[in-house]
Write an enzyme that holds these catalytic residues in place. Structure first.
Site, PDB file in Angstrom:
ATOM      1  N   GLY A  20       0.775  -1.241   0.000  1.00  0.00           N
ATOM      2  CA  GLY A  20       0.000   0.000   0.000  1.00  0.00           C
ATOM      3  C   GLY A  20       0.806   1.291   0.000  1.00  0.00           C
ATOM      4  O   GLY A  20       0.276   2.338   0.373  1.00  0.00           O
ATOM      5  N   ASN A  22       1.677   2.983  -2.586  1.00  0.00           N
ATOM      6  CA  ASN A  22       0.990   3.882  -3.540  1.00  0.00           C
ATOM      7  C   ASN A  22      -0.299   4.432  -2.937  1.00  0.00           C
ATOM      8  O   ASN A  22      -0.639   5.589  -3.164  1.00  0.00           O
ATOM      9  CB  ASN A  22       0.690   3.153  -4.854  1.00  0.00           C
ATOM     10  CG  ASN A  22       1.875   3.175  -5.806  1.00  0.00           C
ATOM     11  OD1 ASN A  22       2.243   4.232  -6.315  1.00  0.00           O
ATOM     12  ND2 ASN A  22       2.478   2.024  -6.021  1.00  0.00           N
ATOM     13  N   MET A  95      -3.709  -6.936  -7.365  1.00  0.00           N
ATOM     14  CA  MET A  95      -3.172  -8.055  -8.143  1.00  0.00           C
ATOM     15  C   MET A  95      -4.252  -8.984  -8.716  1.00  0.00           C
ATOM     16  O   MET A  95      -3.946 -10.076  -9.176  1.00  0.00           O
ATOM     17  CB  MET A  95      -2.176  -8.859  -7.291  1.00  0.00           C
ATOM     18  CG  MET A  95      -1.052  -8.008  -6.725  1.00  0.00           C
ATOM     19  SD  MET A  95      -0.245  -6.927  -7.940  1.00  0.00           S
ATOM     20  CE  MET A  95       1.080  -7.963  -8.463  1.00  0.00           C
ATOM     21  N   LYS A  96      -5.499  -8.545  -8.697  1.00  0.00           N
ATOM     22  CA  LYS A  96      -6.559  -9.362  -9.300  1.00  0.00           C
ATOM     23  C   LYS A  96      -6.988  -8.748 -10.632  1.00  0.00           C
ATOM     24  O   LYS A  96      -6.810  -7.536 -10.844  1.00  0.00           O
ATOM     25  CB  LYS A  96      -7.768  -9.426  -8.354  1.00  0.00           C
ATOM     26  CG  LYS A  96      -7.540 -10.310  -7.147  1.00  0.00           C
ATOM     27  CD  LYS A  96      -7.718 -11.762  -7.527  1.00  0.00           C
ATOM     28  CE  LYS A  96      -6.982 -12.724  -6.653  1.00  0.00           C
ATOM     29  NZ  LYS A  96      -7.503 -13.137  -5.441  1.00  0.00           N
ATOM     30  N   ILE A  97      -7.555  -9.585 -11.492  1.00  0.00           N
ATOM     31  CA  ILE A  97      -8.035  -9.073 -12.781  1.00  0.00           C
ATOM     32  C   ILE A  97      -9.533  -8.804 -12.667  1.00  0.00           C
ATOM     33  O   ILE A  97     -10.302  -9.661 -12.222  1.00  0.00           O
ATOM     34  CB  ILE A  97      -7.713 -10.084 -13.902  1.00  0.00           C
ATOM     35  CG1 ILE A  97      -6.185 -10.133 -14.071  1.00  0.00           C
ATOM     36  CG2 ILE A  97      -8.377  -9.687 -15.215  1.00  0.00           C
ATOM     37  CD1 ILE A  97      -5.690 -11.189 -15.012  1.00  0.00           C
ATOM     38  N   LEU A  98      -9.924  -7.594 -13.047  1.00  0.00           N
ATOM     39  CA  LEU A  98     -11.336  -7.217 -12.957  1.00  0.00           C
ATOM     40  C   LEU A  98     -12.103  -7.818 -14.142  1.00  0.00           C
ATOM     41  O   LEU A  98     -11.550  -7.948 -15.242  1.00  0.00           O
ATOM     42  CB  LEU A  98     -11.469  -5.689 -12.970  1.00  0.00           C
ATOM     43  CG  LEU A  98     -10.813  -4.966 -11.784  1.00  0.00           C
ATOM     44  CD1 LEU A  98     -10.774  -3.458 -12.035  1.00  0.00           C
ATOM     45  CD2 LEU A  98     -11.529  -5.281 -10.476  1.00  0.00           C
ATOM     46  N   ASN A 112      -4.659   2.363 -13.612  1.00  0.00           N
ATOM     47  CA  ASN A 112      -3.767   1.379 -12.985  1.00  0.00           C
ATOM     48  C   ASN A 112      -2.330   1.870 -13.076  1.00  0.00           C
ATOM     49  O   ASN A 112      -1.965   2.574 -14.017  1.00  0.00           O
ATOM     50  CB  ASN A 112      -3.868   0.034 -13.718  1.00  0.00           C
ATOM     51  CG  ASN A 112      -2.983  -1.033 -13.094  1.00  0.00           C
ATOM     52  OD1 ASN A 112      -2.881  -1.126 -11.860  1.00  0.00           O
ATOM     53  ND2 ASN A 112      -2.325  -1.835 -13.909  1.00  0.00           N
ATOM     54  N   HIS A 114       1.529   0.370 -13.269  1.00  0.00           N
ATOM     55  CA  HIS A 114       2.227  -0.885 -13.563  1.00  0.00           C
ATOM     56  C   HIS A 114       3.733  -0.621 -13.548  1.00  0.00           C
ATOM     57  O   HIS A 114       4.201   0.367 -14.117  1.00  0.00           O
ATOM     58  CB  HIS A 114       1.790  -1.423 -14.926  1.00  0.00           C
ATOM     59  CG  HIS A 114       2.393  -2.750 -15.240  1.00  0.00           C
ATOM     60  ND1 HIS A 114       1.961  -3.924 -14.654  1.00  0.00           N
ATOM     61  CD2 HIS A 114       3.437  -3.092 -16.027  1.00  0.00           C
ATOM     62  CE1 HIS A 114       2.698  -4.923 -15.088  1.00  0.00           C
ATOM     63  NE2 HIS A 114       3.609  -4.449 -15.918  1.00  0.00           N
TER      64      HIS A 114
HETATM   65  C1  GAR Z   1       3.836  -1.451  -7.292  1.00  0.00           C
HETATM   66  O1  GAR Z   1       5.133  -1.552  -7.797  1.00  0.00           O
HETATM   67  C2  GAR Z   1       2.825  -1.525  -8.435  1.00  0.00           C
HETATM   68  O2  GAR Z   1       3.246  -0.891  -9.606  1.00  0.00           O
HETATM   69  C3  GAR Z   1       2.739  -3.014  -8.626  1.00  0.00           C
HETATM   70  O3  GAR Z   1       2.754  -3.553  -7.331  1.00  0.00           O
HETATM   71  C4  GAR Z   1       3.482  -2.673  -6.461  1.00  0.00           C
HETATM   72  C5  GAR Z   1       2.598  -2.345  -5.287  1.00  0.00           C
HETATM   73  O4  GAR Z   1       3.281  -1.619  -4.308  1.00  0.00           O
HETATM   74  N1  GAR Z   1       1.559  -3.351  -9.361  1.00  0.00           N
HETATM   75  C6  GAR Z   1       1.486  -4.394 -10.170  1.00  0.00           C
HETATM   76  O5  GAR Z   1       2.413  -5.156 -10.372  1.00  0.00           O
HETATM   77  C7  GAR Z   1       0.148  -4.575 -10.850  1.00  0.00           C
HETATM   78  N2  GAR Z   1       0.216  -5.542 -11.857  1.00  0.00           N
HETATM   79  P1  GAR Z   1       2.484  -0.887  -3.137  1.00  0.00           P
HETATM   80  O6  GAR Z   1       1.502  -1.916  -2.564  1.00  0.00           O
HETATM   81  O7  GAR Z   1       3.542  -0.505  -2.152  1.00  0.00           O
HETATM   82  O8  GAR Z   1       1.764   0.291  -3.713  1.00  0.00           O
END
Ligand code: GAR
Length: 194
Positions: A20, A22, A95-98, A112, A114
């Site tokens: 979390g 982000n 990490m789930k697909i909607l 999103n 990435h």
């Molecule tokens: C981040 O690096 C984000 O870009 C990635 O997971 C991490 C989450 O970090 N997202 C994906 O890989 C989506 N496919 P956080 O929980 O500290 O924000």
């Protein structure tokens, strides 16, 4: 330009699965004057997601839903978002697909982040694949979500240099730092006509 107050800010839900960082960053951003968003709720598919603590700390409503393949909870999730008058969804380490149906309901209103320079390295395990391919640069992307994985219209990207002696953990850390700058910038770009 419309003056942004609590009332006219875009009601936003943040979806998370893990640490979390982000989410924390978006909460901080939502409190700035220039921020177009207000975070109404946090949704997680994982009851152990550390990021849920930020919802608690900042007194933001949070809810855990199972996102199973049959989309059994979809109506419940949509009802919860409706109850919170959510207009925008920010996926932040979700990490789930909607489902196609869900995306259709929020067409053009799901963002999103990435951890790669899309369209390269869609999907999981991006940093290791970048290193294995001896890429000189990686980075991060904020994009609109459509029904194809990590394939919606790109809003903004930031580059990160890959070093010779990098490993996936070090690279992930440097990319994450850039993500925290990128996500707010991308949101401002999307809503810059407010
Ligand atoms: C981040 O690096 C984000 O870009 C990635 O997971 C991490 C989450 O970090 N997202 C994906 O890989 C989506 N496919 P956080 O929980 O500290 O924000």
């Amino acid at each position: 330009m419309v003056k942004l107050t609590g009332k006219n800010r875009i009601k936003t839900a943040v979806f998370i699965s893990g640490a979390g960082s982000n989410l924390k960053n978006l909460i901080k951003f939502s409190k700035y004057n220039k921020s177009p968003i207000q975070i109404k709720c946090v949704i997680s598919d994982n009851k152990y997601a550390k990021g849920l603590n930020y919802a608690k700390k900042f007194k933001i409503e949070k809810k855990i839903f199972k996102f199973d393949k049959e989309n059994k909870n979809e109506k419940k999730i949509l009802d919860f978002l409706k109850k919170n008058q959510v207009f925008l969804i920010c996926l932040a380490g979700f990490m789930k697909i909607l489902s196609k149906n869900f995306i259709k309901k929020f067409n053009g209103k799901i963002l999103n982040i990435h951890p790669s320079l899309l369209p390269k390295y869609k999907g999981l395990n991006t940093h290791q694949r970048v290193i294995d391919n001896n890429e000189k640069f990686s980075g991060c992307t904020v994009h609109f979500v459509n029904s194809k994985l990590d394939s919606g219209k790109i809003i903004l990207q930031k580059k990160v240099k890959v070093f010779k002696n990098d490993n996936s953990k070090l690279l992930a850390k440097r990319v994450l730092k850039k993500e925290h700058i990128l996500y707010p910038e991308a949101i401002i770009k999307v809503f810059s006509n407010l």
